[in-house]
Design an enzyme around this catalytic site. Structure first.
Site, mmCIF file in Angstrom:
data_model
loop_
_atom_site.group_PDB
_atom_site.id
_atom_site.type_symbol
_atom_site.label_atom_id
_atom_site.label_comp_id
_atom_site.label_asym_id
_atom_site.label_seq_id
_atom_site.Cartn_x
_atom_site.Cartn_y
_atom_site.Cartn_z
ATOM 1 N N HIS A 12 0.822 -1.210 0.000
ATOM 2 C CA HIS A 12 0.000 0.000 0.000
ATOM 3 C C HIS A 12 0.858 1.264 0.000
ATOM 4 O O HIS A 12 0.439 2.303 -0.515
ATOM 5 C CB HIS A 12 -0.938 0.002 1.212
ATOM 6 C CG HIS A 12 -2.121 -0.897 1.043
ATOM 7 N ND1 HIS A 12 -3.390 -0.570 1.488
ATOM 8 C CD2 HIS A 12 -2.239 -2.117 0.464
ATOM 9 C CE1 HIS A 12 -4.233 -1.551 1.194
ATOM 10 N NE2 HIS A 12 -3.545 -2.512 0.583
ATOM 11 N N ASP A 13 2.040 1.184 0.572
ATOM 12 C CA ASP A 13 2.931 2.350 0.560
ATOM 13 C C ASP A 13 3.504 2.572 -0.831
ATOM 14 O O ASP A 13 3.452 3.678 -1.374
ATOM 15 C CB ASP A 13 4.063 2.163 1.570
ATOM 16 C CG ASP A 13 5.021 3.346 1.582
ATOM 17 O OD1 ASP A 13 4.544 4.499 1.633
ATOM 18 O OD2 ASP A 13 6.240 3.126 1.549
ATOM 19 N N VAL A 65 1.380 4.163 -3.799
ATOM 20 C CA VAL A 65 0.939 5.559 -3.713
ATOM 21 C C VAL A 65 2.188 6.420 -3.482
ATOM 22 O O VAL A 65 2.828 6.319 -2.440
ATOM 23 C CB VAL A 65 -0.063 5.773 -2.565
ATOM 24 C CG1 VAL A 65 -0.521 7.221 -2.533
ATOM 25 C CG2 VAL A 65 -1.258 4.832 -2.709
ATOM 26 N N GLY A 79 5.046 5.994 -4.539
ATOM 27 C CA GLY A 79 6.266 5.204 -4.462
ATOM 28 C C GLY A 79 6.587 4.800 -3.035
ATOM 29 O O GLY A 79 5.878 5.144 -2.086
ATOM 30 N N SER A 85 5.046 7.223 3.003
ATOM 31 C CA SER A 85 3.974 8.214 3.147
ATOM 32 C C SER A 85 2.749 7.620 3.841
ATOM 33 O O SER A 85 1.946 8.347 4.414
ATOM 34 C CB SER A 85 3.580 8.780 1.777
ATOM 35 O OG SER A 85 3.267 7.752 0.856
ATOM 36 N N HIS A 125 -1.058 -13.290 -0.461
ATOM 37 C CA HIS A 125 -2.297 -13.639 0.238
ATOM 38 C C HIS A 125 -2.223 -15.031 0.860
ATOM 39 O O HIS A 125 -3.141 -15.444 1.566
ATOM 40 C CB HIS A 125 -3.487 -13.570 -0.731
ATOM 41 C CG HIS A 125 -3.888 -12.171 -1.082
ATOM 42 N ND1 HIS A 125 -4.864 -11.875 -2.009
ATOM 43 C CD2 HIS A 125 -3.439 -10.970 -0.614
ATOM 44 C CE1 HIS A 125 -4.992 -10.560 -2.111
ATOM 45 N NE2 HIS A 125 -4.142 -9.993 -1.277
ATOM 46 N N THR A 126 -1.153 -15.730 0.617
ATOM 47 C CA THR A 126 -0.995 -17.053 1.234
ATOM 48 C C THR A 126 -0.864 -16.964 2.748
ATOM 49 O O THR A 126 -1.010 -17.965 3.449
ATOM 50 C CB THR A 126 0.225 -17.788 0.629
ATOM 51 O OG1 THR A 126 0.204 -19.155 1.029
ATOM 52 C CG2 THR A 126 1.548 -17.162 1.061
ATOM 53 N N ASP A 148 4.088 -20.042 1.476
ATOM 54 C CA ASP A 148 4.350 -21.085 0.488
ATOM 55 C C ASP A 148 3.473 -20.865 -0.738
ATOM 56 O O ASP A 148 2.831 -19.820 -0.874
ATOM 57 C CB ASP A 148 4.123 -22.478 1.099
ATOM 58 C CG ASP A 148 2.718 -22.622 1.701
ATOM 59 O OD1 ASP A 148 1.842 -21.790 1.374
ATOM 60 O OD2 ASP A 148 2.500 -23.557 2.484
#
Length: 350
Positions: A65-66, A69, A71, A75, A189-190, A244
């Site tokens: 997420h950093d 937005v 780079g 922020s 997301h694992t 994994d």
């Protein structure tokens, strides 16, 4: 002016205007200025991981997420002030967490090497260490990022849990990432979790997105309806705390929780990539290492750009030593011409 000289000058100007790249970062950036920097980060991440292994997913999300937005400039860590709303307050960032861990690491680094290690580098290093602790790849992180000077909630534009593959890829492509790298990075997301509100529309029979395994849908429906508030469930129902390739195996069994996840396995452009990672765990680890390092170099600030924040939540305030007030100039009063005193005349006689 000679034409060749004009071309050279234009090329030089073009190079100056180019955004910074990973070439501006280097491994061991703090070797001389703060030799224990990376070991300090690791120690505090380890401590947090053994208390709560879900910190891995939290840091991966914060890093992503950093970087997407403005780079990778930390922020996302800046707090809102007054009427100004920072990135942290945007809807997609409401569930980003582990800001206190970053604060603790920064405090320890400031004690060891004041005004040296950037908050942006802390996020990148902490994420790498967390992934390794979860049995994932222990990749090398180039450092040298500096912290940004702006954070605006209105600039947050991230792919959502119900985004299509094509819409998600537009955002990744704008950041210089390939389709393969998008599928790879979503493999984080694992080790993640999701609130029920992000996938509740997939549990009913009228869902318009990719279908979900009926047994899993029934299980999740019970969890989401029997608990108050907005409970969370694991995105990888098999090995939720291990980094994994099981996430991709789950997608092939229609056990993807979020719509964007399951769409990767059904979309023509990405199905083959999902199948490859599902059967080749080491291949996923290697590809993930290069993809997250590339992500960590998006629009980085280096050199004299930005600053090294002393507090990751706020910009440094320039302070100056107050000068003493100037001395008042005293203007000498003009001397009045006084008549000299004349001694009184002595009386003659008596």
């Amino acid at each position: 002016m000679d034409m060749q000289l004009k071309i050279l000058l234009l090329c030089s100007l073009f190079l100056v205007l180019l955004p910074h790249s990973s070439a501006d970062l280097r491994v061991g950036f703090y070797q001389s200025t703060c030799p224990k920097a990376e070991s300090i980060v690791l120690e505090l991440v380890q401590r947090r991981f053994f208390a709560d292994p879900s910190v891995v997913a939290a840091l991966l999300r914060m890093h992503f997420h950093d970087c997407f937005v403005r780079g990778c400039d930390a922020s996302i860590l800046i707090d809102s002030a007054g009427k100004h709303q920072a990135e942290k307050d945007a809807g997609p960032n409401q569930t980003v967490r582990e800001f206190k861990l970053i604060d603790d690491i920064k405090k320890a680094l400031e004690a060891a090497c004041p005004n040296t290690v950037s908050c942006a580098d802390i996020i990148a290093l902490a994420t790498r260490d967390a992934v390794a602790l979860a049995q994932g790849p222990n990749y090398t992180v180039p450092t040298g990022r500096r912290d940004g000077l702006f954070s605006n909630m209105q600039e947050v534009n991230l792919p959502g849990p119900s985004s299509s593959v094509s819409d998600s890829f537009k955002i990744f492509r704008d950041k210089g990432l390939t389709l393969n790298e998008m599928v790879t990075l979503l493999g984080a997301h694992t080790v993640g979790v999701s609130h029920c509100s992000f996938f509740a529309d997939r549990l009913g029979s009228g869902s318009s997105g990719p279908s979900m395994d009926p047994t899993l849908a029934s299980k999740l429906n019970n969890v989401c309806s029997s608990s108050s508030g907005d409970p969370t469930v694991f995105l990888d129902q098999n090995t939720p705390f291990v980094f994994d390739n099981m996430y991709y195996n789950q997608l092939q069994l229609k056990r993807g929780i979020l719509q964007i996840d399951q769409a990767l396995a059904s979309d023509r452009s990405t199905a083959r990539i999902v199948a490859g990672f599902a059967t080749n765990g080491s291949g996923f680890s290697k590809t993930f290492s290069s993809a997250i390092v590339k992500m960590g170099s998006i629009e980085v600030l280096v050199g004299n750009a930005g600053q090294i924040r002393r507090n990751c939540r706020a910009l440094n305030i320039k302070t100056t030593v107050p000068r003493p007030p100037p001395k008042k100039k005293t203007v000498p009063r003009p001397k009045r011409n006084r008549k000299p005193k004349v001694p009184p005349k002595k009386k003659i006689g008596g």
